[in-house]
Design an enzyme around this catalytic site. Sequence first.
Site, PDB file in Angstrom:
ATOM      1  CG  ASP A 220      -2.043   1.020   1.140  1.00  7.83           C
ATOM      2  OD1 ASP A 220      -2.550   1.241   0.025  1.00  7.83           O
ATOM      3  OD2 ASP A 220      -2.393   1.609   2.180  1.00  7.83           O
ATOM      4  CB  SER A 244      -6.427   2.389   0.201  1.00  7.62           C
ATOM      5  OG  SER A 244      -5.049   2.694   0.077  1.00  7.62           O
ATOM      6  CD  GLN A 294      -4.665   0.633  -2.848  1.00  9.32           C
ATOM      7  OE1 GLN A 294      -4.243   1.757  -3.110  1.00  9.32           O
ATOM      8  NE2 GLN A 294      -4.190  -0.099  -1.854  1.00  9.32           N
TER       9      GLN A 294
END
Length: 302
Positions: A220, A244, A294
């Site tokens: 991430d 996110s 993502q």
Amino acid sequence: MTEVARAAAADPGREGQSGQPVLDKLVALLDLEVIEDNIFRGVSPADRPIRVFGGQVAGQALIAAGRTVPPERQVHSLHAYFIRGGDPSIPIVYEVDRIRDGRSFTTRRVIAIQRGKAIFSLSASFQITEPGMEHSDAMPDVPDPEGLPTYQEQVELGGEKMGAIWKLPRPIDIRYISEPPWLSRENGPREARNQVWMRADGKLSDDPLLHVCVLAYASDMTLLDAPLARHGVHWWTDKVNGASLDHAMWFHRPFRADEWFLYDQESPSASGARGLATGRFFSRDGRLIATVVQEGLLRINR
């Protein structure tokens, strides 16, 4: 959480680039406190003044799920949603739902809670080791990590425009293969791609679950740089309001997160104030070890 882990989380030290204290802090954050059967509690580092880092809550949730699964069953996939921004000043409670324990697969669902509300949800699947077909993509041809500038060296080149949070030591050693986005933005838009070498900045134990959770944490850190690069903008320096939204990972082969791995990221689409990014992780010897997808919120205030 153990007393050693609690102390490391409270006073992590400031070393980086193979300085173990910063990595010890991450390991401490992943060493959750057991509250009751299927209930765990985690904390956030003191240097997160705004909100909980998405990779942290994903790693902690995966640890919580893994602690309820027999060690011979390894996680092969996770699917997660970031529901609310987490408050780093208070603990996070993780509730694990033991959905299924089959002959080959085990399924767990985890809800992360603060102030009585869900901030994150994760579903993870674990499997026994089985033989089967084998193939994978080839690793891109890139320079070796040892000859590339360190993350701290690249941040210093950014000068005063880089916020203080960007200059904090990190538990992950990152080496950008091409010019990092806060420097390349001076040249305008570029290809919607980002490639970095990564590894845990120190030595980890041999626990496979810990290595998977460290990789989830690292996944991430740079992924949404790919859609931003396509438009020549970067976090903070261009006042990007982003977060996110969801995160999915598939783990293909065993690996060590404290050895170099290539993170090859690209963005096939951006629309509706959202950017989609995909990433592939390769071990130093060219094995495809994990894949990630993502979608993130990306609002640019020019």
